[in-house]
Design a protein around this motif. Structure first.
Motif, PDB file in Angstrom:
ATOM      1  N   TYR A 204       0.820  -1.165  -0.067  1.00 39.58           N
ATOM      2  CA  TYR A 204      -0.555  -0.042   0.177  1.00 39.58           C
ATOM      3  C   TYR A 204       1.039   1.197  -0.036  1.00 39.58           C
ATOM      4  O   TYR A 204       1.880   1.233   0.412  1.00 39.58           O
ATOM      5  CB  TYR A 204      -1.114   0.024   1.175  1.00 39.58           C
TER       6      TYR A 204
ATOM      7  N   THR B 195      -1.087   8.653  -0.616  1.00 38.48           N
ATOM      8  CA  THR B 195      -1.517   9.803  -2.368  1.00 38.48           C
ATOM      9  C   THR B 195      -2.219  10.210  -1.545  1.00 38.48           C
ATOM     10  O   THR B 195      -3.106  10.664   0.259  1.00 38.48           O
ATOM     11  CB  THR B 195      -1.677   8.617  -3.061  1.00 38.48           C
ATOM     12  N   THR B 196      -3.261  10.995  -2.675  1.00 40.30           N
ATOM     13  CA  THR B 196      -4.640  12.049  -2.328  1.00 40.30           C
ATOM     14  C   THR B 196      -5.292  11.822  -2.974  1.00 40.30           C
ATOM     15  O   THR B 196      -4.965  11.143  -4.067  1.00 40.30           O
ATOM     16  CB  THR B 196      -3.936  13.417  -1.790  1.00 40.30           C
ATOM     17  N   ARG B 197      -6.857  12.411  -2.969  1.00 42.51           N
ATOM     18  CA  ARG B 197      -7.634  12.270  -3.091  1.00 42.51           C
ATOM     19  C   ARG B 197      -7.980  13.264  -4.715  1.00 42.51           C
ATOM     20  O   ARG B 197      -8.546  12.936  -5.388  1.00 42.51           O
ATOM     21  CB  ARG B 197      -8.814  13.060  -2.321  1.00 42.51           C
TER      22      ARG B 197
ATOM     23  N   ILE C 152      -6.166  10.314  -6.784  1.00 41.87           N
ATOM     24  CA  ILE C 152      -7.318   9.676  -7.301  1.00 41.87           C
ATOM     25  C   ILE C 152      -8.166   9.960  -7.924  1.00 41.87           C
ATOM     26  O   ILE C 152      -8.944   9.792  -8.592  1.00 41.87           O
ATOM     27  CB  ILE C 152      -7.233   8.425  -5.795  1.00 41.87           C
ATOM     28  N   GLU C 153      -8.897  10.927  -7.013  1.00 43.39           N
ATOM     29  CA  GLU C 153     -10.540  10.816  -7.518  1.00 43.39           C
ATOM     30  C   GLU C 153     -10.004  12.002  -8.956  1.00 43.39           C
ATOM     31  O   GLU C 153     -11.534  12.442  -9.801  1.00 43.39           O
ATOM     32  CB  GLU C 153     -11.378  11.774  -5.943  1.00 43.39           C
TER      33      GLU C 153
ATOM     34  N   SER D  30      -2.580  20.164  -0.336  1.00 41.87           N
ATOM     35  CA  SER D  30      -3.542  19.120   0.431  1.00 41.87           C
ATOM     36  C   SER D  30      -4.073  18.944   1.846  1.00 41.87           C
ATOM     37  O   SER D  30      -2.471  19.663   2.492  1.00 41.87           O
ATOM     38  CB  SER D  30      -3.444  17.296   0.279  1.00 41.87           C
TER      39      SER D  30
ATOM     40  N   GLU E  94      -7.219  15.441   5.501  1.00 42.46           N
ATOM     41  CA  GLU E  94      -8.579  14.759   5.326  1.00 42.46           C
ATOM     42  C   GLU E  94      -8.152  14.364   3.492  1.00 42.46           C
ATOM     43  O   GLU E  94      -9.218  13.450   3.718  1.00 42.46           O
ATOM     44  CB  GLU E  94      -9.929  15.313   5.740  1.00 42.46           C
ATOM     45  N   ASP E  95      -7.216  15.051   2.900  1.00 48.30           N
ATOM     46  CA  ASP E  95      -7.782  14.552   1.437  1.00 48.30           C
ATOM     47  C   ASP E  95      -6.476  13.679   1.440  1.00 48.30           C
ATOM     48  O   ASP E  95      -6.247  12.809   0.286  1.00 48.30           O
ATOM     49  CB  ASP E  95      -6.728  16.037   1.024  1.00 48.30           C
TER      50      ASP E  95
ATOM     51  N   ARG F 240      -5.123   9.886   1.401  1.00 44.70           N
ATOM     52  CA  ARG F 240      -5.393   8.075   0.981  1.00 44.70           C
ATOM     53  C   ARG F 240      -4.012   7.279   0.897  1.00 44.70           C
ATOM     54  O   ARG F 240      -3.836   7.273   0.665  1.00 44.70           O
ATOM     55  CB  ARG F 240      -6.291   8.540  -0.150  1.00 44.70           C
TER      56      ARG F 240
ATOM     57  N   ILE G 279      -3.732   3.272  -0.701  1.00 42.53           N
ATOM     58  CA  ILE G 279      -3.997   2.731  -1.938  1.00 42.53           C
ATOM     59  C   ILE G 279      -3.010   1.815  -1.844  1.00 42.53           C
ATOM     60  O   ILE G 279      -2.238   2.073  -1.779  1.00 42.53           O
ATOM     61  CB  ILE G 279      -4.455   3.535  -3.461  1.00 42.53           C
TER      62      ILE G 279
END
Length: 82
Positions: free
Chosen positions: A2, A5-7, A10-11, A35, A38-39, A41, A43
């Motif tokens: 794993y 990263t940040t949203r 990815i998003e 960031s 809370e941003d 992530r 993965i």
């Protein structure tokens, strides 16, 4: 495995412009977006590679090193973490 990263990466599909291979073995893949905690992530490495396969250029980045680039089409600049 794993990775962090940040949203935004990815998003929002922001480009990865900064990579860190921390002394403890963790990998971080970040964009230029500002960031907050809370941003963040977590993965899988496979998911990160699917998002941006150009990161494979740095698969042998040593522990304690970082790399940055202005955009996805530029070469990486590699340096030791401070």
């Amino acid at each position: 495995m794993y990775v962090f990263t940040t949203r935004f990466v990815i998003e929002n599909k922001s480009e990865v412009t900064f990579i860190s291979h921390d002394e403890d073995g963790d990998w971080q893949f970040m964009s230029d977006d500002k960031s907050e905690e809370e941003d963040a992530r977590i993965i899988s490495l496979e998911e990160m590679i699917a998002h941006d396969s150009s990161i494979l250029e740095l698969a042998d980045l040593p522990l304690g090193y970082q790399a940055e680039r202005p955009d996805k089409f530029s070469k990486w600049t590699i340096f030791k973490s401070e």
